[in-house]
Scaffold this motif. Structure first.
Motif, PDB file in Angstrom:
ATOM      1  N   LEU A 100       0.830  -1.204   0.000  1.00 36.93           N
ATOM      2  CA  LEU A 100       0.000   0.000   0.000  1.00 36.93           C
ATOM      3  C   LEU A 100       0.862   1.251   0.000  1.00 36.93           C
ATOM      4  O   LEU A 100       0.627   2.196  -0.765  1.00 36.93           O
ATOM      5  CB  LEU A 100      -0.924   0.010   1.222  1.00 36.93           C
ATOM      6  N   PHE A 101       1.863   1.272   0.873  1.00 37.73           N
ATOM      7  CA  PHE A 101       2.745   2.438   0.970  1.00 37.73           C
ATOM      8  C   PHE A 101       3.456   2.692  -0.353  1.00 37.73           C
ATOM      9  O   PHE A 101       3.449   3.817  -0.883  1.00 37.73           O
ATOM     10  CB  PHE A 101       3.771   2.230   2.091  1.00 37.73           C
ATOM     11  N   ALA A 102       4.051   1.643  -0.916  1.00 36.56           N
ATOM     12  CA  ALA A 102       4.842   1.803  -2.140  1.00 36.56           C
ATOM     13  C   ALA A 102       3.977   2.232  -3.319  1.00 36.56           C
ATOM     14  O   ALA A 102       4.340   3.146  -4.077  1.00 36.56           O
ATOM     15  CB  ALA A 102       5.572   0.497  -2.456  1.00 36.56           C
ATOM     16  N   THR A 103       2.820   1.585  -3.485  1.00 39.62           N
ATOM     17  CA  THR A 103       1.978   1.899  -4.643  1.00 39.62           C
ATOM     18  C   THR A 103       1.326   3.280  -4.519  1.00 39.62           C
ATOM     19  O   THR A 103       1.235   4.020  -5.501  1.00 39.62           O
ATOM     20  CB  THR A 103       0.889   0.829  -4.824  1.00 39.62           C
ATOM     21  N   LEU A 104       0.878   3.640  -3.320  1.00 38.52           N
ATOM     22  CA  LEU A 104       0.270   4.954  -3.128  1.00 38.52           C
ATOM     23  C   LEU A 104       1.283   6.075  -3.308  1.00 38.52           C
ATOM     24  O   LEU A 104       1.015   7.071  -3.992  1.00 38.52           O
ATOM     25  CB  LEU A 104      -0.376   5.043  -1.741  1.00 38.52           C
ATOM     26  N   VAL A 105       2.452   5.932  -2.676  1.00 40.59           N
ATOM     27  CA  VAL A 105       3.481   6.969  -2.784  1.00 40.59           C
ATOM     28  C   VAL A 105       3.947   7.115  -4.230  1.00 40.59           C
ATOM     29  O   VAL A 105       4.102   8.230  -4.740  1.00 40.59           O
ATOM     30  CB  VAL A 105       4.680   6.646  -1.859  1.00 40.59           C
ATOM     31  N   THR A 106       4.136   5.989  -4.918  1.00 45.00           N
ATOM     32  CA  THR A 106       4.536   6.030  -6.328  1.00 45.00           C
ATOM     33  C   THR A 106       3.453   6.685  -7.177  1.00 45.00           C
ATOM     34  O   THR A 106       3.747   7.510  -8.047  1.00 45.00           O
ATOM     35  CB  THR A 106       4.805   4.607  -6.859  1.00 45.00           C
ATOM     36  N   GLY A 107       2.194   6.333  -6.914  1.00 47.85           N
ATOM     37  CA  GLY A 107       1.093   6.886  -7.692  1.00 47.85           C
ATOM     38  C   GLY A 107       0.919   8.380  -7.516  1.00 47.85           C
ATOM     39  O   GLY A 107       0.534   9.077  -8.444  1.00 47.85           O
ATOM     40  N   ILE A 108       1.227   8.878  -6.307  1.00 42.40           N
ATOM     41  CA  ILE A 108       1.050  10.312  -6.032  1.00 42.40           C
ATOM     42  C   ILE A 108       2.312  11.103  -6.377  1.00 42.40           C
ATOM     43  O   ILE A 108       2.280  12.041  -7.177  1.00 42.40           O
ATOM     44  CB  ILE A 108       0.662  10.540  -4.557  1.00 42.40           C
ATOM     45  N   ALA A 109       3.456  10.723  -5.775  1.00 38.64           N
ATOM     46  CA  ALA A 109       4.700  11.463  -5.989  1.00 38.64           C
ATOM     47  C   ALA A 109       5.221  11.292  -7.413  1.00 38.64           C
ATOM     48  O   ALA A 109       5.871  12.199  -7.950  1.00 38.64           O
ATOM     49  CB  ALA A 109       5.755  11.001  -4.986  1.00 38.64           C
ATOM     50  N   GLY A 110       4.974  10.135  -8.013  1.00 41.21           N
ATOM     51  CA  GLY A 110       5.449   9.907  -9.377  1.00 41.21           C
ATOM     52  C   GLY A 110       4.551  10.507 -10.430  1.00 41.21           C
ATOM     53  O   GLY A 110       4.846  10.450 -11.625  1.00 41.21           O
ATOM     54  N   HIS A 111       3.445  11.097 -10.000  1.00 40.93           N
ATOM     55  CA  HIS A 111       2.503  11.706 -10.935  1.00 40.93           C
ATOM     56  C   HIS A 111       2.946  13.129 -11.252  1.00 40.93           C
ATOM     57  O   HIS A 111       3.322  13.886 -10.370  1.00 40.93           O
ATOM     58  CB  HIS A 111       1.094  11.719 -10.331  1.00 40.93           C
ATOM     59  N   SER A 112       2.875  13.468 -12.508  1.00 42.00           N
ATOM     60  CA  SER A 112       3.328  14.800 -12.915  1.00 42.00           C
ATOM     61  C   SER A 112       2.343  15.892 -12.535  1.00 42.00           C
ATOM     62  O   SER A 112       2.702  17.062 -12.456  1.00 42.00           O
ATOM     63  CB  SER A 112       3.553  14.826 -14.436  1.00 42.00           C
ATOM     64  N   ASP A 113       1.094  15.514 -12.283  1.00 42.63           N
ATOM     65  CA  ASP A 113       0.060  16.508 -12.012  1.00 42.63           C
ATOM     66  C   ASP A 113      -0.667  16.176 -10.713  1.00 42.63           C
ATOM     67  O   ASP A 113      -1.491  15.265 -10.660  1.00 42.63           O
ATOM     68  CB  ASP A 113      -0.935  16.533 -13.183  1.00 42.63           C
ATOM     69  N   LEU A 114      -0.349  16.924  -9.647  1.00 41.14           N
ATOM     70  CA  LEU A 114      -1.013  16.695  -8.359  1.00 41.14           C
ATOM     71  C   LEU A 114      -2.502  17.032  -8.424  1.00 41.14           C
ATOM     72  O   LEU A 114      -3.300  16.498  -7.661  1.00 41.14           O
ATOM     73  CB  LEU A 114      -0.343  17.520  -7.260  1.00 41.14           C
ATOM     74  N   LYS A 115      -2.871  17.912  -9.342  1.00 39.00           N
ATOM     75  CA  LYS A 115      -4.284  18.254  -9.488  1.00 39.00           C
ATOM     76  C   LYS A 115      -5.088  17.025  -9.921  1.00 39.00           C
ATOM     77  O   LYS A 115      -6.221  16.836  -9.499  1.00 39.00           O
ATOM     78  CB  LYS A 115      -4.457  19.383 -10.511  1.00 39.00           C
ATOM     79  N   GLN A 116      -4.465  16.185 -10.763  1.00 43.49           N
ATOM     80  CA  GLN A 116      -5.167  14.973 -11.191  1.00 43.49           C
ATOM     81  C   GLN A 116      -5.348  14.017 -10.024  1.00 43.49           C
ATOM     82  O   GLN A 116      -6.369  13.338  -9.923  1.00 43.49           O
ATOM     83  CB  GLN A 116      -4.409  14.267 -12.318  1.00 43.49           C
TER      84      GLN A 116
END
Length: 466
Positions: A100-116
């Motif tokens: 959960l930690f790895a996938t959530l952090v990757t999905g949020i921090a690795g995303h180019s657009d925090l608005k999305q």
């Protein structure tokens, strides 16, 4: 070779089934030893087929049949196999927090657009609450229609104990969503607290300069990959764990357990089937998700959840399957864990049904207004219980306490709660898998080509034994 074994299996299963039916209806009298030998000969053929097939889904299905037979023929042995189920669940739980930690952090921090990310958040919560509300209303409708609790006479003695439930305010429920110590949250398996921490951590990491952020994100991505690989290894034990879970259930409660509280059980299953037909399928059609291919994609995680009565045990496999179905990893890693806290469709439907059942059994009059108030209460208190088998009993007791109703009907429910938990947990997993595909479609990121070819992918882990 496989075709010959398939033919032999069909013959063995057919002979065993015909012999059982003929004996059951006293057409031909057969000894218990003969019937036992025929059934186990058929199962032996299926086990050999599963070993040669080397397919996880096939092995799980056959292990469920073997477990049922063990529990039926050797109930003492079946109940003693509980440790195998527990081993499987404990191994899965070691993966949940880091995954959960790895996938959530990757999905949020690795995303180019925090608005999305924020957009996915409000879309997910809106979808969860709408679907959950439908589940609660359908539960209320079936409880008032079938009236499974009417006419029950309170038993003089009940040989069971209920967990102690402290009365909680809505402030306590909200407070419990936030971790005071992440290590403590991981230890106690508090999924919602882990999700909150991971989301805040991911947002904080996303705000760092790109050079610093990318180093950590790369490391977390590697952690996620390792966790998925570890999940595949653990899944090799799934047929044994699932078979043991079924053997324990049948051995402990007997094959005729449906005779007890059959109306309540039938009401729940009917309500869940109707919920799937009038809510899930229309949603899938609106989102242009092929229902048959989706069902094939989620069959394996749903069967694991059904047998173990724990949504948590199916989480890693469900995430993996939905990614292969065409849902981008950043959406799966955000929506699926969040759904495990906010989108428990099967559990919330059950809670509405069971609370009205208790009211009917105890002769407590509940007006429509009181039932709607109860719905709002259950929408809050049912969050975050997906990972714990039969945790809904605790939530049910809390709801009963708020309305001042006697607790003795819950003791009756405990007798068939295992069978009810199988159904509601399966719906929980199905609902969360569907949610990821719906949000991906809503975001315009669902890979249609990958989705339509999902049933052609055969990369199951190799199974060496059942």
């Amino acid at each position: 070779m496989k075709s010959k074994i398939t033919i032999i299996n069909i013959v063995l299963v057919t002979i065993a089934a015909i012999a059982t039916v003929l004996d059951a209806y006293d057409i031909i009298s057969l000894s218990a030893t003969v019937l036992l030998s025929l059934r186990w000969a058929a199962l032996a053929g299926l086990i050999i087929f599963a070993i040669l097939k080397k397919n996880l889904t096939t092995s799980i299905l056959i292990s469920m049949l073997v477990g049922t037979e063990i529990g039926y023929d050797f109930p003492k042995m079946g109940t003693e196999l509980h440790f195998l189920r527990q081993i499987f669940l404990q191994m899965i739980k070691t993966v949940i927090a880091p995954l959960l930690f790895a996938t959530l952090v990757t999905g949020i921090a690795g995303h180019s657009d925090l608005k999305q990310v924020g957009r996915m958040g409000w879309k997910s919560l809106l979808y969860f609450e709408v679907v959950t509300t439908f589940a609660l209303l359908i539960g209320l409708f079936f409880a008032n229609w079938f009236k499974p609790g009417v006419g029950i006479i309170p038993p003089e003695t009940l040989n069971a104990t209920l967990p102690k439930v402290a009365e909680q305010t809505w402030q306590d429920i909200v407070l419990h969503s936030f971790p005071e110590n992440i290590a403590k949250s991981i230890y106690h398996g508090e999924v919602l607290q882990i999700v909150v921490f991971s989301v805040l951590f991911g947002i904080s990491l996303a705000l760092l300069p790109t050079v610093k952020k990318e180093k950590f994100v790369h490391g977390v991505e590697l952690l996620a990959e390792v966790m998925f690989k570890l999940t595949k290894i653990i899944m090799l034990f799934a047929p044994i764990g699932v078979g043991a879970a079924i053997a324990e259930t049948v051995g402990h409660m007997g094959i005729d357990v449906l005779r007890n509280l059959a109306l309540l059980l039938a009401t729940l299953y009917c309500a869940l089937i109707v919920f799937v037909l009038i809510v899930f399928i229309p949603i899938a059609l609106i989102a242009r998700i092929p229902v048959i291919k989706f069902a094939k994609a989620i069959f394996e995680p749903v069967s694991i959840a059904f047998a173990t009565t724990s949504s948590e045990s199916a989480l890693p496999k469900a995430m993996e399957k939905m990614e292969k179905f065409g849902v981008p990893r950043q959406i799966v890693s955000f929506v699926m864990p969040t759904g495990y806290s906010f989108n428990l469709d099967g559990s919330t439907l059950y809670l509405a049904l069971a609370t009205v059942f208790v009211a009917q059994a105890t002769g407590t009059e509940m007006s429509i207004g009181q039932q709607l108030t109860m719905v709002l209460l259950l929408m809050l208190t049912s969050k975050g219980v997906a990972g714990i088998p039969r945790a809904t009993l605790v939530i049910l007791l809390g709801a009963i306490a708020n309305f001042g109703m006697p607790e003795w009907p819950v003791l009756l429910i405990m007798g068939i709660d295992e069978l009810m938990d199988m159904a509601r947990t399966s719906v929980n997993v199905t609902g969360n898998c569907l949610a990821t595909a719906v949000i991906a479609r809503w975001e315009g990121e669902l890979d249609d080509q990958k989705m339509h070819n999902s049933d052609l992918i055969t990369d199951e882990p190799v199974i060496t034994e059942v």
